[in-house]
Design a protein around this motif. Structure first.
Motif, PDB file in Angstrom:
ATOM      1  N   CYS A   1      -7.586  23.076  -4.680  1.00 58.34           N
ATOM      2  CA  CYS A   1      -6.224  23.094  -5.143  1.00 58.34           C
ATOM      3  C   CYS A   1      -6.045  21.553  -5.770  1.00 58.34           C
ATOM      4  CB  CYS A   1      -5.277  23.489  -4.107  1.00 58.34           C
ATOM      5  SG  CYS A   1      -5.114  22.112  -2.761  1.00 58.34           S
ATOM      6  N   LYS A   2      -5.003  21.459  -6.336  1.00 55.50           N
ATOM      7  CA  LYS A   2      -4.499  20.180  -6.774  1.00 55.50           C
ATOM      8  C   LYS A   2      -3.152  19.605  -6.082  1.00 55.50           C
ATOM      9  CE  LYS A   2      -6.521  20.035 -11.323  1.00 55.50           C
ATOM     10  NZ  LYS A   2      -6.500  20.037 -12.753  1.00 55.50           N
ATOM     11  N   SER A   3      -3.198  18.792  -5.578  1.00 54.26           N
ATOM     12  CA  SER A   3      -1.931  18.298  -4.634  1.00 54.26           C
ATOM     13  C   SER A   3      -1.154  17.153  -5.235  1.00 54.26           C
ATOM     14  CB  SER A   3      -2.329  17.970  -3.387  1.00 54.26           C
ATOM     15  OG  SER A   3      -3.441  19.007  -2.672  1.00 54.26           O
ATOM     16  N   TYR A   4       0.187  17.032  -5.319  1.00 50.15           N
ATOM     17  CA  TYR A   4       1.096  15.936  -5.790  1.00 50.15           C
ATOM     18  C   TYR A   4       1.995  15.253  -4.775  1.00 50.15           C
ATOM     19  CZ  TYR A   4       2.680  12.900  -9.504  1.00 50.15           C
ATOM     20  OH  TYR A   4       3.138  11.986 -10.231  1.00 50.15           O
ATOM     21  N   GLY A   5       2.226  14.018  -4.517  1.00 50.52           N
ATOM     22  CA  GLY A   5       3.065  13.788  -3.604  1.00 50.52           C
ATOM     23  C   GLY A   5       4.303  13.028  -4.309  1.00 50.52           C
ATOM     24  N   LEU A   6       5.516  13.048  -4.056  1.00 54.70           N
ATOM     25  CA  LEU A   6       6.397  12.443  -4.875  1.00 54.70           C
ATOM     26  C   LEU A   6       7.505  11.856  -3.787  1.00 54.70           C
ATOM     27  CD1 LEU A   6       7.992  11.811  -7.578  1.00 54.70           C
ATOM     28  CD2 LEU A   6       8.936  14.180  -7.459  1.00 54.70           C
ATOM     29  N   GLN A   7       8.028  10.684  -4.045  1.00 55.73           N
ATOM     30  CA  GLN A   7       9.057  10.215  -3.093  1.00 55.73           C
ATOM     31  C   GLN A   7      10.147   9.394  -4.069  1.00 55.73           C
ATOM     32  OE1 GLN A   7       8.293   7.332   0.826  1.00 55.73           O
ATOM     33  NE2 GLN A   7       7.803   6.137  -0.662  1.00 55.73           N
ATOM     34  N   THR A   8      11.278   9.998  -3.558  1.00 53.49           N
ATOM     35  CA  THR A   8      12.625   9.144  -4.119  1.00 53.49           C
ATOM     36  C   THR A   8      13.314   8.587  -3.017  1.00 53.49           C
ATOM     37  OG1 THR A   8      13.916  11.213  -3.869  1.00 53.49           O
ATOM     38  CG2 THR A   8      12.526  11.322  -5.737  1.00 53.49           C
TER      39      THR A   8
ATOM     40  N   GLN B   1      15.859   9.462  -1.536  1.00 50.93           N
ATOM     41  CA  GLN B   1      16.356  10.670  -0.753  1.00 50.93           C
ATOM     42  C   GLN B   1      15.281  11.673  -0.114  1.00 50.93           C
ATOM     43  OE1 GLN B   1      19.872  12.554  -2.077  1.00 50.93           O
ATOM     44  NE2 GLN B   1      20.057  13.769  -0.209  1.00 50.93           N
ATOM     45  N   HIS B   2      14.315  11.803  -0.979  1.00 51.06           N
ATOM     46  CA  HIS B   2      13.473  12.891  -0.723  1.00 51.06           C
ATOM     47  C   HIS B   2      11.899  12.570  -0.710  1.00 51.06           C
ATOM     48  CE1 HIS B   2      16.946  15.222  -2.253  1.00 51.06           C
ATOM     49  NE2 HIS B   2      16.774  15.830  -1.289  1.00 51.06           N
ATOM     50  N   GLN B   3      11.232  13.587  -0.104  1.00 50.95           N
ATOM     51  CA  GLN B   3       9.655  13.464  -0.198  1.00 50.95           C
ATOM     52  C   GLN B   3       9.288  14.865  -0.390  1.00 50.95           C
ATOM     53  OE1 GLN B   3       7.997  11.602   3.432  1.00 50.95           O
ATOM     54  NE2 GLN B   3       8.200   9.659   2.441  1.00 50.95           N
ATOM     55  N   LEU B   4       8.526  14.971  -1.723  1.00 46.83           N
ATOM     56  CA  LEU B   4       7.995  16.414  -1.914  1.00 46.83           C
ATOM     57  C   LEU B   4       6.521  16.119  -1.845  1.00 46.83           C
ATOM     58  CD1 LEU B   4       8.387  19.144  -2.981  1.00 46.83           C
ATOM     59  CD2 LEU B   4       8.017  18.148  -5.432  1.00 46.83           C
ATOM     60  N   PHE B   5       5.722  17.298  -1.019  1.00 49.52           N
ATOM     61  CA  PHE B   5       4.399  17.509  -0.960  1.00 49.52           C
ATOM     62  C   PHE B   5       4.055  18.829  -1.673  1.00 49.52           C
ATOM     63  CE2 PHE B   5       5.913  14.713   2.041  1.00 49.52           C
ATOM     64  CZ  PHE B   5       5.173  13.464   2.402  1.00 49.52           C
ATOM     65  N   LEU B   6       3.401  18.876  -2.741  1.00 49.18           N
ATOM     66  CA  LEU B   6       3.118  20.202  -3.577  1.00 49.18           C
ATOM     67  C   LEU B   6       1.801  20.475  -3.578  1.00 49.18           C
ATOM     68  CD1 LEU B   6       4.917  22.006  -5.006  1.00 49.18           C
ATOM     69  CD2 LEU B   6       4.564  20.692  -7.139  1.00 49.18           C
ATOM     70  N   LEU B   7       1.385  21.601  -3.581  1.00 48.99           N
ATOM     71  CA  LEU B   7       0.112  22.208  -3.665  1.00 48.99           C
ATOM     72  C   LEU B   7       0.023  23.174  -4.874  1.00 48.99           C
ATOM     73  CD1 LEU B   7      -0.455  20.737  -1.085  1.00 48.99           C
ATOM     74  CD2 LEU B   7      -1.971  22.891  -0.414  1.00 48.99           C
ATOM     75  N   VAL B   8      -0.668  23.125  -5.914  1.00 51.30           N
ATOM     76  CA  VAL B   8      -0.727  23.961  -7.118  1.00 51.30           C
ATOM     77  C   VAL B   8      -2.258  24.515  -7.564  1.00 51.30           C
ATOM     78  CG1 VAL B   8       1.202  23.048  -8.229  1.00 51.30           C
ATOM     79  CG2 VAL B   8      -0.757  22.102  -8.753  1.00 51.30           C
ATOM     80  N   LEU B   9      -2.236  25.490  -8.052  1.00 48.82           N
ATOM     81  CA  LEU B   9      -3.443  26.025  -8.571  1.00 48.82           C
ATOM     82  C   LEU B   9      -4.431  24.932  -9.414  1.00 48.82           C
ATOM     83  CD1 LEU B   9      -2.517  29.470 -10.207  1.00 48.82           C
ATOM     84  CD2 LEU B   9      -3.784  29.082  -7.969  1.00 48.82           C
ATOM     85  N   PRO B  10      -5.564  25.093  -9.031  1.00 49.95           N
ATOM     86  CA  PRO B  10      -6.851  24.055  -9.587  1.00 49.95           C
ATOM     87  C   PRO B  10      -6.509  24.234 -11.223  1.00 49.95           C
ATOM     88  CG  PRO B  10      -7.886  25.262  -7.991  1.00 49.95           C
ATOM     89  CD  PRO B  10      -6.475  25.898  -8.274  1.00 49.95           C
ATOM     90  N   SER B  11      -6.112  25.389 -11.804  1.00 46.49           N
ATOM     91  CA  SER B  11      -6.092  25.406 -13.254  1.00 46.49           C
ATOM     92  C   SER B  11      -4.839  24.554 -13.896  1.00 46.49           C
ATOM     93  CB  SER B  11      -5.768  26.920 -13.709  1.00 46.49           C
ATOM     94  OG  SER B  11      -4.559  27.480 -12.921  1.00 46.49           O
TER      95      SER B  11
END
Length: 427
Positions: free
Chosen positions: A385-392, A394-404
């Motif tokens: 998969c591909k993973s993306y971490g985002l920090q603001t 107020q928030h932290q988002l940890f997201l896993l998406v398809l390799p495509s």
């Protein structure tokens, strides 16, 4: 030598002064007594030389982590698989959670002032169900033990549930109440949210372990707020999968609350509760639509220390074919979270920062010396998969998406996902 099977974890509990074993939990094949004695002995030897031994790796690829609490109880975690810093963070969190669990059930006095070891061994058995839950690696959907943020479910009708919960808690002579749906908090009183995040996480885990009965009255100690004085935890099942709980003093009696309060407050909300139950493991109301290429997500509100996480139930994508199993998605989400917070994101745990968290933050800062700024986003590309971490702020988002999903589009996917959830729910 390899002490345990790869990936398994065993927990040892001993008296700190004499090294008398109190209990062992975890891996199906227990460590020999000679090894347990050696693990305790090497820690005591280091202490005699003015050295605090906190962790060690074995030649066979295992890891051992020690920690002494209140100069009274030593906890040792032994892991068969070694993943470097990631495993270190996980095991340190485990030891802290187990100690807090023991205080929650027995109170700090009984653990610090050990008068009778055999009696303590017997008393500690009442902690085993909760400790085993903390050790269970396949708890899909529950990440609070790792993140120290409360696993939450966002209901479609929060204002109505909140109003009734506040009234129910007040009628039960309490300022501390919560509504648990599928093991996650769907609503809670203001004072419940003011408890230390670790306390709320462990109370949620305890409530999950007590499920199965229509109601119960259980004494609990708050590890941070009230470690020596017990409160009563009253739990009532409203519908299968939905429970309401309050922390209170001597009144009301369990049967008075069950007979006079539960039906009065909650019977009119049966349909609202069913709508809440329908949200299910997704934890997000239908007003939030996730992209079809999202495999898993963890969203943390840094101010309230709450989190929502989900793995969409789809196991097949028309373009990509079979997807990863749900269990594997949860594993990858945990690993990406640990990878990110141990290298890039700082964690402001304004309440009850433990020595391990402080050391962990120091490790992160050491890693960040080469950066001219504080990273706010990061990504990781693997075959699965591909993973993306985002920090603001107020928030932290940890997201896993398809390799495509194209790598250049990851940032857009993450920011849009965060925006959609917050706009729809106000989380």
């Amino acid at each position: 030598m390899m002490m345990l099977q790869d990936g398994s974890t065993q927990l040892l509990c001993l008296t700190a002064s004499s090294g008398v074993p109190l209990f062992t939990r975890g891996a199906s094949k227990q460590l020999p007594f000679s090894i347990i004695g050696s693990l305790n002995g090497v820690h005591m030897f280091g202490g005699g030389q003015g050295v605090v031994l906190s962790c060690s790796e074995t030649e066979g690829g295992g890891k051992v982590v020690w920690r002494v609490f209140q100069d009274s109880v030593m906890l040792i975690a032994v892991s068969g698989g070694c993943n470097g810093k990631e495993d270190d963070i996980h095991l340190q969190r485990l030891l802290e959670n187990v100690w807090n669990c023991m205080v929650l059930v027995l109170g700090q006095d009984e653990l610090v002032n050990i008068r009778n070891v055999e009696r303590l061994k017997r008393d500690l058995r009442s902690c085993f169900r909760l400790i085993d839950q903390l050790l269970e690696e396949r708890q899909e959907g529950f990440l609070g033990n790792l993140t120290h943020c409360v696993d939450s479910l966002l209901p479609p009708n929060p204002a109505l549930l909140q109003e009734v919960l506040d009234g129910f808690a007040q009628a039960a002579d309490s300022e501390f109440g919560c509504l648990i749906v599928h093991g996650r908090i769907a609503a809670a009183t203001e004072k419940w949210w003011r408890l230390a995040p670790q306390e709320v996480v462990l109370l949620s885990a305890l409530i999950r372990s007590l499920s199965g009965s229509a109601f119960c009255d259980y004494p609990v100690f708050l590890p941070q707020g009230s470690p020596t004085v017990a409160h009563r935890l009253l739990r009532f099942q409203l519908l299968p999968g939905a429970d309401v709980c309050v922390l209170c003093g001597p009144t009301p009696s369990l049967h008075r609350a069950q007979d006079q309060l539960v039906g009065c407050f909650w019977s009119p909300l049966v349909e609202a509760l069913r709508d809440c139950l329908a949200v299910g493991e997704r934890c997000l109301p239908r007003s939030v639509s996730l992209r079809p290429d999202v495999l898993a997500l963890l969203l943390i509100n840094r101010e309230t220390r709450r989190s929502v996480s989900c793995v969409p139930t789809s196991t097949y994508h028309p373009l990509s074919g079979p997807l990863l199993s749900k269990a594997r998605c949860w594993d990858l989400l945990k690993l990406f979270y640990i990878f990110t917070i141990s290298r890039y994101f700082t964690k402001e745990e304004t309440l009850c920062v433990s020595p391990e968290d402080s050391a962990e933050r120091g490790n992160t800062e050491d890693f960040l010396i080469g950066f001219s700024h504080q990273p706010q986003q990061c990504y990781l590309v693997t075959e699965e998969c591909k993973s993306y971490g985002l920090q603001t702020p107020q928030h932290q988002l940890f997201l896993l998406v398809l390799p495509s999903v194209p790598t250049f589009a990851l940032r857009t996917v993450a920011t849009q996902t965060l925006s959609d959830i917050v706009a729809a729910t106000g989380f």
